[in-house]
Design a protein around this motif. Structure first.
Motif, PDB file in Angstrom:
ATOM      1  N   SER A 156       0.815  -1.216   0.000  1.00  0.00           N
ATOM      2  CA  SER A 156       0.000   0.000   0.000  1.00  0.00           C
ATOM      3  C   SER A 156       0.846   1.262   0.000  1.00  0.00           C
ATOM      4  CB  SER A 156      -0.931   0.011   1.216  1.00  0.00           C
ATOM      5  OG  SER A 156      -0.200  -0.146   2.414  1.00  0.00           O
ATOM      6  N   CYS A 157       2.168   1.123   0.138  1.00  0.00           N
ATOM      7  CA  CYS A 157       3.057   2.281   0.241  1.00  0.00           C
ATOM      8  C   CYS A 157       3.622   2.742  -1.096  1.00  0.00           C
ATOM      9  CB  CYS A 157       4.218   1.972   1.185  1.00  0.00           C
ATOM     10  SG  CYS A 157       3.808   2.268   2.934  1.00  0.00           S
ATOM     11  N   CYS A 158       3.281   2.069  -2.174  1.00  0.00           N
ATOM     12  CA  CYS A 158       3.783   2.506  -3.476  1.00  0.00           C
ATOM     13  C   CYS A 158       2.840   2.057  -4.580  1.00  0.00           C
ATOM     14  CB  CYS A 158       5.199   1.986  -3.737  1.00  0.00           C
ATOM     15  SG  CYS A 158       5.314   0.194  -3.849  1.00  0.00           S
ATOM     16  N   ALA A 159       3.013   2.632  -5.755  1.00  0.00           N
ATOM     17  CA  ALA A 159       2.115   2.332  -6.873  1.00  0.00           C
ATOM     18  C   ALA A 159       2.459   1.029  -7.569  1.00  0.00           C
ATOM     19  CB  ALA A 159       2.156   3.485  -7.880  1.00  0.00           C
ATOM     20  N   SER A 160       3.727   0.575  -7.469  1.00  0.00           N
ATOM     21  CA  SER A 160       4.165  -0.618  -8.204  1.00  0.00           C
ATOM     22  C   SER A 160       4.896  -1.589  -7.274  1.00  0.00           C
ATOM     23  CB  SER A 160       5.071  -0.212  -9.362  1.00  0.00           C
ATOM     24  OG  SER A 160       4.413   0.689 -10.222  1.00  0.00           O
ATOM     25  N   PRO A 161       4.149  -2.282  -6.386  1.00  0.00           N
ATOM     26  CA  PRO A 161       4.811  -3.238  -5.484  1.00  0.00           C
ATOM     27  C   PRO A 161       5.284  -4.488  -6.239  1.00  0.00           C
ATOM     28  CG  PRO A 161       2.443  -3.372  -5.235  1.00  0.00           C
ATOM     29  CD  PRO A 161       2.706  -2.205  -6.152  1.00  0.00           C
ATOM     30  N   ILE A 162       6.306  -5.137  -5.726  1.00  0.00           N
ATOM     31  CA  ILE A 162       6.821  -6.381  -6.294  1.00  0.00           C
ATOM     32  C   ILE A 162       6.633  -7.478  -5.255  1.00  0.00           C
ATOM     33  CG2 ILE A 162       8.867  -7.575  -7.200  1.00  0.00           C
ATOM     34  CD1 ILE A 162       9.950  -4.838  -8.008  1.00  0.00           C
ATOM     35  N   ASP A 163       5.854  -8.515  -5.627  1.00  0.00           N
ATOM     36  CA  ASP A 163       5.543  -9.604  -4.695  1.00  0.00           C
ATOM     37  C   ASP A 163       4.927  -9.068  -3.403  1.00  0.00           C
ATOM     38  OD1 ASP A 163       6.554 -11.506  -6.472  1.00  0.00           O
ATOM     39  OD2 ASP A 163       8.587 -11.302  -5.676  1.00  0.00           O
ATOM     40  N   ASN A 164       3.984  -8.130  -3.560  1.00  0.00           N
ATOM     41  CA  ASN A 164       3.237  -7.542  -2.449  1.00  0.00           C
ATOM     42  C   ASN A 164       4.096  -6.729  -1.486  1.00  0.00           C
ATOM     43  OD1 ASN A 164       0.810  -8.683  -3.355  1.00  0.00           O
ATOM     44  ND2 ASN A 164       1.186 -10.579  -2.213  1.00  0.00           N
ATOM     45  N   VAL A 165       5.284  -6.337  -1.919  1.00  0.00           N
ATOM     46  CA  VAL A 165       6.173  -5.536  -1.089  1.00  0.00           C
ATOM     47  C   VAL A 165       6.700  -4.362  -1.906  1.00  0.00           C
ATOM     48  CG1 VAL A 165       8.329  -5.477   0.226  1.00  0.00           C
ATOM     49  CG2 VAL A 165       6.856  -7.501   0.332  1.00  0.00           C
ATOM     50  N   CYS A 166       6.704  -3.175  -1.312  1.00  0.00           N
ATOM     51  CA  CYS A 166       7.261  -2.004  -1.998  1.00  0.00           C
ATOM     52  C   CYS A 166       8.781  -1.998  -1.855  1.00  0.00           C
ATOM     53  CB  CYS A 166       6.697  -0.716  -1.384  1.00  0.00           C
ATOM     54  SG  CYS A 166       5.007  -0.370  -1.869  1.00  0.00           S
ATOM     55  N   GLN A 167       9.453  -1.724  -2.958  1.00  0.00           N
ATOM     56  CA  GLN A 167      10.911  -1.673  -2.935  1.00  0.00           C
ATOM     57  C   GLN A 167      11.458  -0.327  -3.412  1.00  0.00           C
ATOM     58  OE1 GLN A 167      12.527  -5.078  -4.999  1.00  0.00           O
ATOM     59  NE2 GLN A 167      11.295  -6.547  -3.815  1.00  0.00           N
ATOM     60  N   ALA A 168      10.611   0.484  -4.033  1.00  0.00           N
ATOM     61  CA  ALA A 168      11.051   1.791  -4.534  1.00  0.00           C
ATOM     62  C   ALA A 168       9.834   2.675  -4.764  1.00  0.00           C
ATOM     63  CB  ALA A 168      11.850   1.624  -5.822  1.00  0.00           C
ATOM     64  N   ASN A 169      10.111   3.958  -5.026  1.00  0.00           N
ATOM     65  CA  ASN A 169       9.042   4.932  -5.329  1.00  0.00           C
ATOM     66  C   ASN A 169       7.972   4.971  -4.239  1.00  0.00           C
ATOM     67  OD1 ASN A 169      10.265   5.571  -7.854  1.00  0.00           O
ATOM     68  ND2 ASN A 169       9.284   3.765  -8.769  1.00  0.00           N
ATOM     69  N   PHE A 170       8.435   5.106  -2.996  1.00  0.00           N
ATOM     70  CA  PHE A 170       7.509   5.136  -1.870  1.00  0.00           C
ATOM     71  C   PHE A 170       6.729   6.461  -1.845  1.00  0.00           C
ATOM     72  CE2 PHE A 170      11.339   2.768  -0.347  1.00  0.00           C
ATOM     73  CZ  PHE A 170      10.762   1.506  -0.354  1.00  0.00           C
ATOM     74  N   TYR A 171       5.493   6.360  -1.340  1.00  0.00           N
ATOM     75  CA  TYR A 171       4.695   7.569  -1.137  1.00  0.00           C
ATOM     76  C   TYR A 171       5.250   8.356   0.052  1.00  0.00           C
ATOM     77  CZ  TYR A 171       1.134   5.274  -4.085  1.00  0.00           C
ATOM     78  OH  TYR A 171       0.472   4.669  -5.106  1.00  0.00           O
ATOM     79  N   ASP A 172       4.822   9.618   0.138  1.00  0.00           N
ATOM     80  CA  ASP A 172       5.175  10.442   1.292  1.00  0.00           C
ATOM     81  C   ASP A 172       4.405   9.967   2.523  1.00  0.00           C
ATOM     82  OD1 ASP A 172       6.860  12.020  -0.247  1.00  0.00           O
ATOM     83  OD2 ASP A 172       5.257  13.431  -0.772  1.00  0.00           O
ATOM     84  N   GLY A 173       4.785  10.470   3.694  1.00  0.00           N
ATOM     85  CA  GLY A 173       4.131  10.079   4.934  1.00  0.00           C
ATOM     86  C   GLY A 173       2.676  10.502   5.002  1.00  0.00           C
ATOM     87  N   CYS A 174       1.874   9.721   5.719  1.00  0.00           N
ATOM     88  CA  CYS A 174       0.432   9.997   5.815  1.00  0.00           C
ATOM     89  C   CYS A 174       0.130  11.245   6.642  1.00  0.00           C
ATOM     90  CB  CYS A 174      -0.283   8.790   6.417  1.00  0.00           C
ATOM     91  SG  CYS A 174      -0.323   7.353   5.320  1.00  0.00           S
ATOM     92  N   ILE A 175       1.011  11.588   7.572  1.00  0.00           N
ATOM     93  CA  ILE A 175       0.761  12.777   8.382  1.00  0.00           C
ATOM     94  C   ILE A 175       0.683  14.014   7.493  1.00  0.00           C
ATOM     95  CG2 ILE A 175       1.757  14.338  10.099  1.00  0.00           C
ATOM     96  CD1 ILE A 175       2.785  11.885  11.582  1.00  0.00           C
TER      97      ILE A 175
END
Length: 221
Positions: A156-175
């Motif tokens: 849920s932390c990026c637009a293009s996860p690999i194997d259900n895990v984000c490895q790059a291009n993370f979104y900014d913080g939710c705060i």
């Protein structure tokens, strides 16, 4: 005085047409907030759902009463105009209170949102809902991907996860994302409410004046 009465009558009609459109604006903003936040209410320990529903209800009431006021002015119904003036005065008081609450919240939005999100993020029972918030607002953790260190960053932390895990291009913080969201919608709703209150006060005075003129004409007829 007849000329003034004519002017006031049509100011009341035109003002309430504008007023009805502003009521629709409040209704639309309330619906937008309610729809966007419906999946994350459990993360935020305040009655945001009740607040958004109240805004929607207020928008509907404003639209209906404004429409009836136009009819009352056109038909020169003194009873309808007095009821309208009284009801608008009550609504103005409610909207002033609501506006104070909204801008009061905006003054502490960053601190309040930070406290909400940190509390929700640290609650494992709320973690699925928190991931839903991340997907909805395109954000990650509280301050970014580092919030999940040393564990894996969820998909849920990026637009293009690999194997259900984000490895790059993370979104900014939710705060930062939610603070910006609340400030944008809060200021929009607050600005609309201020405009509505000003128009409302003018319409109340116009309604009372027109009602008095109708009464005077009937007694002198």
């Amino acid at each position: 005085m007849c000329c003034l009465e004519f002017i006031v009558k049509y100011v009341l009609i035109i003002g309430n047409i504008i007023f009805a459109l502003l009521g629709l604006g409040i209704l639309g903003l309330g619906i937008a907030v309610h729809v966007n936040l419906k999946d994350i209410y459990q993360l935020i320990p305040v009655g945001l759902s009740a607040l958004s529903i109240s805004i929607i209800t207020l928008g509907c009431i404003i639209f209906v009463i404004s429409t009836l006021a136009c009819c009352g002015a056109i038909r020169e119904s003194r009873c309808m105009l007095l009821f309208y003036a009284l009801f608008m005065a009550i609504l103005a008081g409610i909207k002033i209170y609501l506006t104070v609450l909204i801008f009061g919240f905006l003054d502490t939005a960053t601190t309040t949102v930070t406290r909400w999100l940190i509390s929700a993020f640290n609650n494992e029972d709320l973690r699925p809902a928190y991931h839903g918030l991340e997907t909805l607002f395109r954000c990650c953790g509280t301050t970014g991907a580092g919030s999940y260190a040393p564990g894996a960053v969820p998909q849920s932390c990026c637009a293009s996860p690999i194997d259900n895990v984000c490895q790059a291009n993370f979104y900014d913080g939710c705060i930062d994302q939610l603070t910006s969201y609340f400030e944008t919608f809060g200021e929009s709703i607050g600005a609309v409410l201020i405009v509505v209150i000003i128009i409302e006060c003018v319409c109340v005075l116009a309604g009372l004046f027109l009602s008095c003129q109708i009464r005077r004409k009937r007694y002198t007829a």
